[in-house]
Design a protein around this motif. Structure first.
Motif, PDB file in Angstrom:
ATOM      1  N   TYR A   1      45.257 -27.395  11.280  1.00  0.00           N
ATOM      2  CA  TYR A   1      45.031 -26.048  10.796  1.00  0.00           C
ATOM      3  C   TYR A   1      45.433 -25.665   9.397  1.00  0.00           C
ATOM      4  O   TYR A   1      44.867 -25.190   8.309  1.00  0.00           O
ATOM      5  CB  TYR A   1      45.277 -24.902  11.813  1.00  0.00           C
ATOM      6  CG  TYR A   1      44.085 -24.774  12.810  1.00  0.00           C
ATOM      7  CD1 TYR A   1      42.718 -24.575  12.542  1.00  0.00           C
ATOM      8  CD2 TYR A   1      44.391 -24.533  14.079  1.00  0.00           C
ATOM      9  CE1 TYR A   1      41.848 -24.229  13.386  1.00  0.00           C
ATOM     10  CE2 TYR A   1      43.311 -24.200  15.062  1.00  0.00           C
ATOM     11  CZ  TYR A   1      41.812 -24.081  14.546  1.00  0.00           C
ATOM     12  OH  TYR A   1      40.884 -23.853  15.439  1.00  0.00           O
ATOM     13  N   PRO A   2      46.861 -25.588   9.444  1.00  0.00           N
ATOM     14  CA  PRO A   2      47.568 -25.426   7.858  1.00  0.00           C
ATOM     15  C   PRO A   2      46.818 -26.220   6.773  1.00  0.00           C
ATOM     16  O   PRO A   2      47.119 -26.029   5.731  1.00  0.00           O
ATOM     17  CB  PRO A   2      48.961 -25.572   8.337  1.00  0.00           C
ATOM     18  CG  PRO A   2      49.111 -25.506   9.540  1.00  0.00           C
ATOM     19  CD  PRO A   2      47.973 -26.100  10.444  1.00  0.00           C
ATOM     20  N   LEU A   3      46.661 -27.556   7.236  1.00  0.00           N
ATOM     21  CA  LEU A   3      46.107 -28.446   5.944  1.00  0.00           C
ATOM     22  C   LEU A   3      44.610 -28.343   5.719  1.00  0.00           C
ATOM     23  O   LEU A   3      44.327 -28.243   4.518  1.00  0.00           O
ATOM     24  CB  LEU A   3      46.369 -29.859   6.627  1.00  0.00           C
ATOM     25  CG  LEU A   3      47.809 -30.304   6.660  1.00  0.00           C
ATOM     26  CD1 LEU A   3      47.813 -31.611   7.174  1.00  0.00           C
ATOM     27  CD2 LEU A   3      48.683 -30.268   5.205  1.00  0.00           C
ATOM     28  N   ILE A   4      43.671 -28.113   6.813  1.00  0.00           N
ATOM     29  CA  ILE A   4      42.303 -28.222   6.461  1.00  0.00           C
ATOM     30  C   ILE A   4      41.759 -27.007   5.957  1.00  0.00           C
ATOM     31  O   ILE A   4      40.795 -26.885   5.441  1.00  0.00           O
ATOM     32  CB  ILE A   4      41.678 -28.646   7.797  1.00  0.00           C
ATOM     33  CG1 ILE A   4      40.055 -29.180   7.567  1.00  0.00           C
ATOM     34  CG2 ILE A   4      41.588 -27.846   8.930  1.00  0.00           C
ATOM     35  CD1 ILE A   4      40.049 -30.103   6.367  1.00  0.00           C
ATOM     36  N   LEU A   5      42.434 -25.710   6.609  1.00  0.00           N
ATOM     37  CA  LEU A   5      41.797 -24.509   6.400  1.00  0.00           C
ATOM     38  C   LEU A   5      41.807 -24.284   4.777  1.00  0.00           C
ATOM     39  O   LEU A   5      41.014 -23.787   4.024  1.00  0.00           O
ATOM     40  CB  LEU A   5      42.338 -23.537   7.070  1.00  0.00           C
ATOM     41  CG  LEU A   5      41.960 -23.558   8.702  1.00  0.00           C
ATOM     42  CD1 LEU A   5      42.558 -22.158   9.293  1.00  0.00           C
ATOM     43  CD2 LEU A   5      40.464 -23.817   8.777  1.00  0.00           C
ATOM     44  N   PRO A   6      43.188 -24.300   4.326  1.00  0.00           N
ATOM     45  CA  PRO A   6      43.102 -24.057   2.802  1.00  0.00           C
ATOM     46  C   PRO A   6      42.536 -24.956   2.058  1.00  0.00           C
ATOM     47  O   PRO A   6      41.555 -24.743   0.868  1.00  0.00           O
ATOM     48  CB  PRO A   6      44.661 -24.262   2.519  1.00  0.00           C
ATOM     49  CG  PRO A   6      45.452 -23.882   3.790  1.00  0.00           C
ATOM     50  CD  PRO A   6      44.481 -24.451   4.952  1.00  0.00           C
ATOM     51  N   ALA A   7      42.546 -26.353   2.346  1.00  0.00           N
ATOM     52  CA  ALA A   7      41.742 -27.532   1.737  1.00  0.00           C
ATOM     53  C   ALA A   7      40.277 -27.030   1.596  1.00  0.00           C
ATOM     54  O   ALA A   7      39.471 -27.252   0.866  1.00  0.00           O
ATOM     55  CB  ALA A   7      41.852 -28.566   2.440  1.00  0.00           C
ATOM     56  N   CYS A   8      39.631 -26.559   2.840  1.00  0.00           N
ATOM     57  CA  CYS A   8      38.154 -26.388   3.084  1.00  0.00           C
ATOM     58  C   CYS A   8      37.963 -25.217   2.095  1.00  0.00           C
ATOM     59  O   CYS A   8      36.689 -25.230   1.457  1.00  0.00           O
ATOM     60  CB  CYS A   8      37.863 -25.915   4.479  1.00  0.00           C
ATOM     61  SG  CYS A   8      36.278 -25.180   4.942  1.00  0.00           S
ATOM     62  N   TRP A   9      38.548 -24.137   1.999  1.00  0.00           N
ATOM     63  CA  TRP A   9      38.254 -23.029   1.399  1.00  0.00           C
ATOM     64  C   TRP A   9      38.283 -23.412  -0.392  1.00  0.00           C
ATOM     65  O   TRP A   9      37.432 -22.865  -1.055  1.00  0.00           O
ATOM     66  CB  TRP A   9      39.357 -21.786   1.607  1.00  0.00           C
ATOM     67  CG  TRP A   9      38.945 -20.437   0.809  1.00  0.00           C
ATOM     68  CD1 TRP A   9      39.433 -19.906  -0.047  1.00  0.00           C
ATOM     69  CD2 TRP A   9      37.847 -19.604   1.642  1.00  0.00           C
ATOM     70  NE1 TRP A   9      38.817 -18.786  -0.377  1.00  0.00           N
ATOM     71  CE2 TRP A   9      37.912 -18.600   0.475  1.00  0.00           C
ATOM     72  CE3 TRP A   9      37.132 -19.758   2.377  1.00  0.00           C
ATOM     73  CZ2 TRP A   9      37.025 -17.439   0.541  1.00  0.00           C
ATOM     74  CZ3 TRP A   9      36.121 -18.667   2.664  1.00  0.00           C
ATOM     75  CH2 TRP A   9      36.316 -17.388   1.726  1.00  0.00           C
ATOM     76  N   LYS A  10      39.454 -24.089  -0.641  1.00  0.00           N
ATOM     77  CA  LYS A  10      39.605 -24.539  -2.022  1.00  0.00           C
ATOM     78  C   LYS A  10      38.347 -25.273  -2.527  1.00  0.00           C
ATOM     79  O   LYS A  10      37.676 -25.325  -3.571  1.00  0.00           O
ATOM     80  CB  LYS A  10      40.833 -25.092  -2.402  1.00  0.00           C
ATOM     81  CG  LYS A  10      40.883 -25.670  -3.707  1.00  0.00           C
ATOM     82  CD  LYS A  10      42.388 -26.076  -3.757  1.00  0.00           C
ATOM     83  CE  LYS A  10      42.972 -26.468  -5.282  1.00  0.00           C
ATOM     84  NZ  LYS A  10      41.696 -27.250  -6.288  1.00  0.00           N
ATOM     85  N   ILE A  11      38.091 -26.258  -1.666  1.00  0.00           N
ATOM     86  CA  ILE A  11      36.569 -27.260  -2.016  1.00  0.00           C
ATOM     87  C   ILE A  11      35.388 -26.354  -2.138  1.00  0.00           C
ATOM     88  O   ILE A  11      34.623 -26.712  -2.993  1.00  0.00           O
ATOM     89  CB  ILE A  11      36.621 -28.340  -0.885  1.00  0.00           C
ATOM     90  CG1 ILE A  11      37.873 -29.330  -1.053  1.00  0.00           C
ATOM     91  CG2 ILE A  11      35.346 -29.238  -1.191  1.00  0.00           C
ATOM     92  CD1 ILE A  11      38.017 -30.295   0.038  1.00  0.00           C
ATOM     93  N   SER A  12      35.394 -25.317  -1.071  1.00  0.00           N
ATOM     94  CA  SER A  12      34.078 -24.561  -1.304  1.00  0.00           C
ATOM     95  C   SER A  12      34.196 -23.725  -2.247  1.00  0.00           C
ATOM     96  O   SER A  12      33.169 -23.612  -3.098  1.00  0.00           O
ATOM     97  CB  SER A  12      34.140 -23.669  -0.084  1.00  0.00           C
ATOM     98  OG  SER A  12      34.080 -24.635   1.297  1.00  0.00           O
ATOM     99  N   MET A  13      35.056 -23.202  -2.757  1.00  0.00           N
ATOM    100  CA  MET A  13      35.297 -22.301  -4.010  1.00  0.00           C
ATOM    101  C   MET A  13      34.970 -23.307  -5.346  1.00  0.00           C
ATOM    102  O   MET A  13      34.169 -22.964  -6.402  1.00  0.00           O
ATOM    103  CB  MET A  13      36.764 -21.578  -4.114  1.00  0.00           C
ATOM    104  CG  MET A  13      36.885 -20.551  -3.118  1.00  0.00           C
ATOM    105  SD  MET A  13      35.714 -19.149  -3.165  1.00  0.00           S
ATOM    106  CE  MET A  13      34.539 -19.699  -1.722  1.00  0.00           C
ATOM    107  N   ASP A  14      35.344 -24.329  -5.279  1.00  0.00           N
ATOM    108  CA  ASP A  14      35.257 -25.309  -6.377  1.00  0.00           C
ATOM    109  C   ASP A  14      34.165 -25.866  -6.586  1.00  0.00           C
ATOM    110  O   ASP A  14      33.554 -26.290  -7.649  1.00  0.00           O
ATOM    111  CB  ASP A  14      36.200 -26.627  -6.339  1.00  0.00           C
ATOM    112  CG  ASP A  14      37.967 -26.193  -6.538  1.00  0.00           C
ATOM    113  OD1 ASP A  14      38.307 -25.081  -6.881  1.00  0.00           O
ATOM    114  OD2 ASP A  14      38.486 -27.037  -6.002  1.00  0.00           O
TER     115      ASP A  14
END
Length: 638
Positions: free
Chosen positions: A523-536
């Motif tokens: 959770y602490p790894l994938i959630l920020p990564a998912c959000w950042k990739i979506s925004m990018d």
């Protein structure tokens, strides 16, 4: 500070300590297990060094000066090691401390769980498999501390017990599970001896007239005890085993129904012991994102994407209603149906039992309330304990929160292990009172029965201890990091992230045997990564949120799937225990069903759901596919 002054200080220090070695004033106090590419904390303690000397101290790695932080007598630094490195603490040109750091290659970290899993599947013997997996891990660790292979094997043998098994047993949560399990085992023995189980069987037999109704009642009880997967597994398995034995339902099928209703319902229910852990894991992931949603809101919104738990519950019900099975489960059902008794089948040399069988006492009159009352004490006591330990006055009196949300938040913040211990102790005391008050057994025989119940849990406690030890060694060797780092290195369309999260969560849970541990890591790894990739990728918030919710749910679902498939999972072990089913037989028969539902969840639910297909269409399609598979490949037993 001159070199002479440093030398004088060291000479005086040595004299005061009885002419000890020069580096005796410096101690390495951090973990000495290093893994390549993993960020590592290194900490040294400098005893009796004045500030004037500390100012001159430098720490180097392979001759390169490091940035250090001082906290009183402690110097710490963070680094990543990629090869064997020499650590030195130097004052001017005087070496105060020197140590060779040899990192373990990260891909070695997958060996202990893989060897344990493959040995368990090949040898069909879980104790030695887990032990060998542990021994491989400890041997690797000692080998990379600089010892020869033979010495590493020797030291690793003792480390299995004095480091990992001991640490597993010193964990308060693990001890709570052991105590709760032993108390439940003692209570089950007492309600068997006092005729309570016999009375329950006679009542249930009125409704469980055939194999289908017996399995349906088991499934229904699994849904009713939704608040905790451990309580669900032990109570339902032990209560329904005599009924399903009588109806010639295989213990593999009973273990499957118990295992496939416990974690799936506990993971998605609003009031459950999982809520607190899930919310804390989600919070760690969203703290950095600035999303205007609470962790609880994120959890609620993600439930519509929880395809694996939902499909699993429905798949079990369809198997029961259609009276069909296929694969290894079909063979197990045919054997049970043809066998004279489940004991003759499960006590054979080909299927050694994990747990000693608790037989019904046929010489005592059946009294249903002797079992019903203690079991209800456990159920109601667990709920009461959860409310008591999680009660928050501010939340309870808040006018902006509805009743169900208040109850969910309170139980989510509760100490589930205390509640389980209290309730199981209450169930044991009630069973003792009922047994002695009716003079079914005298007090001495009652206590002997209780102790015998404790003894029946020994094998389960041993397996759990070994499984927890495997989890500890995978933590030390960063097994999850090996898998998650592989996932993070893959760059692709954000709509594919939920599918990757599902697959990798399942792999980690399968390797570690822990769904909660998997969620804590991912959770602490994938959630920020998912959000950042979506925004990018140029997505707006409204487009990114459904993908984000899908990822939240797929980590949970993948963790449950991996946990179901893993022979070293505690819930899988407890399901075997409660059903008195051979553990590897349970894993072997459950695996095809779990993988089928997991595949449908991935390709019919998770992937199209990420691309925006309506949830109701996915649920209808998924259940239709599972139904068609049952009709096409399933065969009726009777």
């Amino acid at each position: 500070m001159s070199r002479v002054k440093i030398a004088i200080f060291l000479i005086l220090t040595l004299f005061a300590k009885g002419i000890q070695a020069q580096n005796s004033t410096v101690e390495f106090i951090s973990s000495d297990i290093f893994v390549t590419s993993i960020e590592t904390d290194i900490k040294l303690q400098f005893d009796a060094f004045p500030d004037s000397i500390k100012e001159q101290i430098q720490i180097t790695l392979n001759g390169k000066k490091q940035l250090i932080n001082w906290d009183n007598n402690y110097a710490s630094l963070q680094t990543r090691l990629y090869e064997s490195t020499t650590l030195k603490a130097v004052a001017d040109t005087t070496v105060l401390y020197e140590k060779e750091l040899s990192p373990i290659p990260l891909w070695f970290s997958i060996w202990p769980p893989l060897i344990a899993i493959f040995m368990a599947l090949l040898t069909k013997e879980v104790f030695s498999s887990l032990f060998v997996g542990l021994l491989v891990g400890t041997t690797i660790i000692w080998k990379y501390k600089g010892f020869s292979l033979f010495i590493s094997l020797f030291k690793g043998l003792f480390s299995v017990v004095d480091t990992y098994a001991l640490s597993a047993l010193l964990d308060s949560d693990h001890l709570s599970i052991i105590i709760f399990s032993m108390l439940i085992g003692g209570m089950v023995t007492l309600i068997t001896l006092n005729g309570g189980m016999k009375g329950i069987v006679s009542i249930l037999a009125r409704y469980a007239r055939n194999r289908r109704s017996g399995q349906f009642i088991t499934w229904l009880m699994g849904l009713m005890i939704f608040f905790d997967d451990y309580a669900n597994t032990l109570v339902v398995g032990n209560t329904m085993r005599p009924v399903t034995d009588k109806l010639k339902v295989s213990r593999e099928k009973l273990a499957y129904i118990v295992d496939s209703t416990s974690a799936p319902i506990a993971s998605v229910a609003f009031i459950t012991t999982w809520i607190g852990a899930e919310l804390s894991y989600i919070s760690e992931g969203i703290n950095q994102l600035g999303i205007d949603k609470s962790a609880y809101q994120v959890f609620i919104n993600s439930l519509s994407y929880a395809f694996y738990p939902i499909f699993t519950l429905g798949f079990v019900l369809m198997l029961i209603l259609k009276k069909r099975d296929f694969g290894p489960m079909l063979k197990a059902e045919l054997k049970a149906y043809a066998a004279n008794s489940p004991d003759s089948l499960h006590n054979s040399s080909h299927a050694p039992q994990i747990m000693k069988e608790i037989e019904l006492n046929t010489g005592v009159k059946g009294r249903w309330y002797n079992a019903f009352i203690p079991v209800m004490v456990v159920i109601l006591g667990t709920i009461g304990g959860l409310v008591y330990t999680g009660y928050d006055t501010e939340v309870w009196h808040s006018k902006s929160i509805d009743f169900s949300s208040k109850l969910s938040i309170i139980i989510g913040n509760a100490d589930s292990f205390k509640a389980l211990i209290w309730s199981s102790l209450g169930g044991v005391l009630m069973a003792i009172i009922l047994t002695t008050a009716q003079r079914i057994l005298n007090f001495k025989d009652t206590i002997e029965g209780l102790v015998n119940g404790f003894k029946t849990m020994f094998n389960a406690v041993l397996v759990l201890t070994l499984a927890w030890s495997i989890a500890l060694i995978t933590t030390d060797m960063h097994t999850a990091s090996f898998i998650t780092e592989t996932m993070r290195s893959i760059q692709l369309n954000p709509y594919w992230i939920p599918a990757l999260a599902f697959v990798f969560s399942a792999l980690i849970a399968f390797s570690t045997g822990s769904s909660w541990g998997t969620m804590a890591i991912i959770y602490p790894l994938i959630l920020p990564a998912c959000w950042k990739i979506s925004m990018d990728a140029g997505m707006d918030i409204n487009s990114a949120l459904p993908v984000f919710y899908n990822v939240v749910s797929t980590v949970l679902a993948g963790s449950v799937l991996g946990d179901h498939c893993s022979p070293i999972s505690d819930t899988t072990i407890l399901s075997s225990l409660a059903s008195s089913c051979n553990h590897l037989a349970h894993v072997r028969t459950q695996l095809p069903y779990a993988l089928l539902v997991g595949t449908v969840s991935l390709f019919v639910g998770t992937i199209p759901g990420a691309f925006g297909v309506p949830i109701w269409v996915l649920l209808l399609t998924g259940f239709t596919v599972l139904y068609l598979v049952i009709i096409k490949f399933g065969k009726k037993i009777d």
